[in-house]
Write a protein that holds these residues in place. Structure first.
Motif, PDB file in Angstrom:
ATOM      1  N   ILE A   1      19.584 -31.719 -84.350  1.00  0.00           N
ATOM      2  CA  ILE A   1      19.448 -30.931 -83.132  1.00  0.00           C
ATOM      3  C   ILE A   1      20.606 -31.171 -82.151  1.00  0.00           C
ATOM      4  O   ILE A   1      21.153 -30.196 -81.587  1.00  0.00           O
ATOM      5  CB  ILE A   1      18.086 -31.215 -82.464  1.00  0.00           C
ATOM      6  N   PRO A   2      21.051 -32.418 -81.894  1.00  0.00           N
ATOM      7  CA  PRO A   2      22.211 -32.603 -81.003  1.00  0.00           C
ATOM      8  C   PRO A   2      23.443 -31.846 -81.485  1.00  0.00           C
ATOM      9  O   PRO A   2      24.182 -31.270 -80.676  1.00  0.00           O
ATOM     10  CB  PRO A   2      22.424 -34.121 -81.022  1.00  0.00           C
ATOM     11  N   ASN A   3      23.682 -31.859 -82.795  1.00  0.00           N
ATOM     12  CA  ASN A   3      24.831 -31.126 -83.337  1.00  0.00           C
ATOM     13  C   ASN A   3      24.670 -29.625 -83.123  1.00  0.00           C
ATOM     14  O   ASN A   3      25.622 -28.919 -82.746  1.00  0.00           O
ATOM     15  CB  ASN A   3      24.982 -31.397 -84.841  1.00  0.00           C
ATOM     16  N   ILE A   4      23.458 -29.131 -83.386  1.00  0.00           N
ATOM     17  CA  ILE A   4      23.198 -27.701 -83.200  1.00  0.00           C
ATOM     18  C   ILE A   4      23.353 -27.312 -81.734  1.00  0.00           C
ATOM     19  O   ILE A   4      23.895 -26.243 -81.413  1.00  0.00           O
ATOM     20  CB  ILE A   4      21.794 -27.348 -83.732  1.00  0.00           C
ATOM     21  N   LEU A   5      22.901 -28.162 -80.835  1.00  0.00           N
ATOM     22  CA  LEU A   5      23.061 -27.906 -79.402  1.00  0.00           C
ATOM     23  C   LEU A   5      24.537 -27.809 -79.038  1.00  0.00           C
ATOM     24  O   LEU A   5      24.950 -26.904 -78.282  1.00  0.00           O
ATOM     25  CB  LEU A   5      22.379 -29.014 -78.593  1.00  0.00           C
TER      26      LEU A   5
ATOM     27  N   VAL B   1      19.545 -19.552 -82.019  1.00  0.00           N
ATOM     28  CA  VAL B   1      18.325 -20.238 -82.459  1.00  0.00           C
ATOM     29  C   VAL B   1      17.643 -19.436 -83.569  1.00  0.00           C
ATOM     30  O   VAL B   1      17.085 -20.006 -84.517  1.00  0.00           O
ATOM     31  CB  VAL B   1      17.378 -20.487 -81.274  1.00  0.00           C
ATOM     32  N   SER B   2      17.662 -18.121 -83.495  1.00  0.00           N
ATOM     33  CA  SER B   2      17.097 -17.295 -84.560  1.00  0.00           C
ATOM     34  C   SER B   2      17.829 -17.530 -85.875  1.00  0.00           C
ATOM     35  O   SER B   2      17.214 -17.601 -86.951  1.00  0.00           O
ATOM     36  CB  SER B   2      17.162 -15.817 -84.178  1.00  0.00           C
ATOM     37  N   PHE B   3      19.163 -17.643 -85.772  1.00  0.00           N
ATOM     38  CA  PHE B   3      19.974 -17.913 -86.965  1.00  0.00           C
ATOM     39  C   PHE B   3      19.627 -19.287 -87.547  1.00  0.00           C
ATOM     40  O   PHE B   3      19.496 -19.451 -88.769  1.00  0.00           O
ATOM     41  CB  PHE B   3      21.450 -17.835 -86.600  1.00  0.00           C
ATOM     42  N   VAL B   4      19.462 -20.282 -86.664  1.00  0.00           N
ATOM     43  CA  VAL B   4      19.072 -21.624 -87.104  1.00  0.00           C
ATOM     44  C   VAL B   4      17.703 -21.578 -87.786  1.00  0.00           C
ATOM     45  O   VAL B   4      17.501 -22.167 -88.851  1.00  0.00           O
ATOM     46  CB  VAL B   4      19.052 -22.605 -85.910  1.00  0.00           C
TER      47      VAL B   4
ATOM     48  N   ARG C   1      25.529 -24.836 -91.629  1.00  0.00           N
ATOM     49  CA  ARG C   1      25.508 -26.116 -92.341  1.00  0.00           C
ATOM     50  C   ARG C   1      24.429 -27.043 -91.789  1.00  0.00           C
ATOM     51  O   ARG C   1      23.610 -27.594 -92.526  1.00  0.00           O
ATOM     52  CB  ARG C   1      26.876 -26.789 -92.228  1.00  0.00           C
ATOM     53  N   ASP C   2      24.418 -27.220 -90.448  1.00  0.00           N
ATOM     54  CA  ASP C   2      23.444 -28.130 -89.848  1.00  0.00           C
ATOM     55  C   ASP C   2      22.026 -27.584 -89.929  1.00  0.00           C
ATOM     56  O   ASP C   2      21.056 -28.349 -90.046  1.00  0.00           O
ATOM     57  CB  ASP C   2      23.826 -28.415 -88.383  1.00  0.00           C
ATOM     58  N   ALA C   3      21.866 -26.267 -89.848  1.00  0.00           N
ATOM     59  CA  ALA C   3      20.540 -25.674 -89.972  1.00  0.00           C
ATOM     60  C   ALA C   3      19.977 -25.888 -91.381  1.00  0.00           C
ATOM     61  O   ALA C   3      18.788 -26.169 -91.554  1.00  0.00           O
ATOM     62  CB  ALA C   3      20.595 -24.185 -89.648  1.00  0.00           C
ATOM     63  N   ARG C   4      20.828 -25.775 -92.391  1.00  0.00           N
ATOM     64  CA  ARG C   4      20.388 -26.026 -93.762  1.00  0.00           C
ATOM     65  C   ARG C   4      19.987 -27.481 -93.946  1.00  0.00           C
ATOM     66  O   ARG C   4      18.955 -27.783 -94.570  1.00  0.00           O
ATOM     67  CB  ARG C   4      21.495 -25.654 -94.752  1.00  0.00           C
TER      68      ARG C   4
END
Length: 404
Positions: free
Chosen positions: A52-56, A137-140, A77-80
């Motif tokens: 989550i920190p990376n995604i943020l 966020v939808s993409f994640v 990448r991070d979402a996967r």
């Protein structure tokens, strides 16, 4: 550069970065207190925070550039990774969606808080920020769900494959059990049949001796012959049981084929000549040492020679060993015996198969023993036969067997 020269969305992104730790903890607190997210209670701080920190940070890049594609690869990448980890942690898809929705709500709340203390951050800026956050966020969420589904499908495929393999093995075992049962029943029927014959003939011999003492010698000869036939039957049954029951690793040794060849010729010659037959032998001098199991090779050859002698009334038995291509050698045993009819060729290597028109002692296991030993010794069997003219068996063996 002063704040007045920084684009509003970029300034908001910088604010989010400065509050990253606080925002992450706020989101985790919301997750921990959500009654629908039961799996989160088992996770440590680091496990829950995950990517989550990376995604943020990547969403901040989207806001700065006002373009999802700018950080799309990193977000994917991070979402996967997030989806794969949540799958391993036991999350359901609805729980994954719920925690990411809480993440979106937390960011939406940050927009409201920021706009309240930044008059220059207009409603239009709020809408733009919300648009990019919702899109990111939808993409994640979509990417994480796809990864969870992919992991689930892989797991299902693994389970399906295991079940198919287990089912196949079970089917094979059931078939083997059925064949084993039939084999044992065949053994029982064969032994009972031969024992009954033995007892009948033996009884006849005893009756002959009691009723006609002058024919005692004839009766004894009859009884002795029957006893010899029964010994042959028992010897074959014991040999086959030993061959099938031998599960020990194949013992390999280096030896010369000439020594084995001479031993076979000497051990069989007297029995063959006693039937009025000739033993012809031929050895290829190109053959030297081999690496195999000498006793099992001898067993194969003796069974073929014994079988040939059983089914040959006149003529000869031939034993040859020759070198062949591809680093192999060939054992050949031929006879001028009764031969094998075309209709019987499919069953010659089966258990308890004997020439039905001949009074041949034994259980009909000789060629079944040869087949099993050749499987162990990597021998390739070929035979040719003409009814009334004789049979040729050829087995090609490797010069050097490889150990386990």
């Amino acid at each position: 550069m002063t704040d007045s020269h920084v684009p509003p969305l970029a300034a908001f992104a910088a604010h989010l970065r400065s509050q990253q730790v606080d925002l992450t903890e706020r989101w985790m607190k919301a997750v921990f207190h959500d009654a629908d997210l039961t799996e989160s209670d088992r996770l440590t701080y680091e496990q829950l925070a995950d990517h989550i920190p990376n995604i943020l940070d990547e969403i901040c890049s989207v806001l700065e550039n006002q373009d999802l594609d700018h950080a799309g690869a990193a977000i994917e990448r991070d979402a996967r990774l997030h989806g794969k980890l949540r799958w391993k942690q036991g999350y359901r898809i609805d729980e994954l969606v719920r925690e990411l929705d809480l993440f979106r709500q937390m960011l939406t709340g940050a927009i409201v808080e920021y706009s309240e203390v930044r008059p220059s951050f207009t409603r239009r800026h709020e809408e733009r920020a919300r648009h990019f956050i919702d899109e990111a966020v939808s993409f994640v969420t979509l990417t994480s769900i796809r990864e969870v589904v992919s992991e689930r499908d892989r797991k299902i495929d693994d389970y399906t494959g295991q079940l198919e393999r287990a089912n196949h093995e079970l089917t094979l075992k059931q078939r083997l059990v059925g064949e084993l049962h039939e084999s044992r029943m065949q053994i029982t029927r064969s032994v009972v049949h031969d024992l009954r014959n033995f007892l009948n003939v033996f009884s006849m011999a005893l009756q002959l001796m009691s009723r006609a003492p002058s024919k005692t010698e004839t009766a004894l000869a009859l009884a002795n012959r029957q006893a010899a036939d029964m010994k042959t039957l028992v010897d074959e049954l014991v040999e086959y049981a030993v061959v099938l029951g031998d599960t020990s690793p194949l013992a390999l040794e280096r030896f010369t084929l000439r020594d084995l060849f001479d031993e076979l010729a000497i051990s069989c010659e007297s029995a063959i000549e006693a039937k009025g037959l000739r033993l012809q032998t031929s050895f290829d001098i190109a053959l030297t040492e081999v690496v195999s199991n000498r006793l099992k090779l001898k067993q194969v050859a003796l069974n073929l020679l014994t079988n040939a002698a059983k089914y040959t009334r006149v003529g000869q038995i031939e034993l040859t060993m020759t070198a062949v291509e591809n680093d192999c050698w060939r054992l050949r045993v031929s006879d001028t015996g009764v031969g094998i009819g075309a209709s019987d060729r499919e069953r010659v290597f089966k258990e308890f198969e004997r020439a039905t028109d001949d009074d041949i002692p034994g259980a009909g296991l000789g060629l079944a023993i040869v087949k099993e030993l050749c499987r162990v010794l990597e021998g390739q069997i070929r035979f040719d036969s003409q009814e009334g003219e004789g049979t040729i068996f050829e087995i090609t063996f490797p010069m050097r067997l490889q150990g386990d």
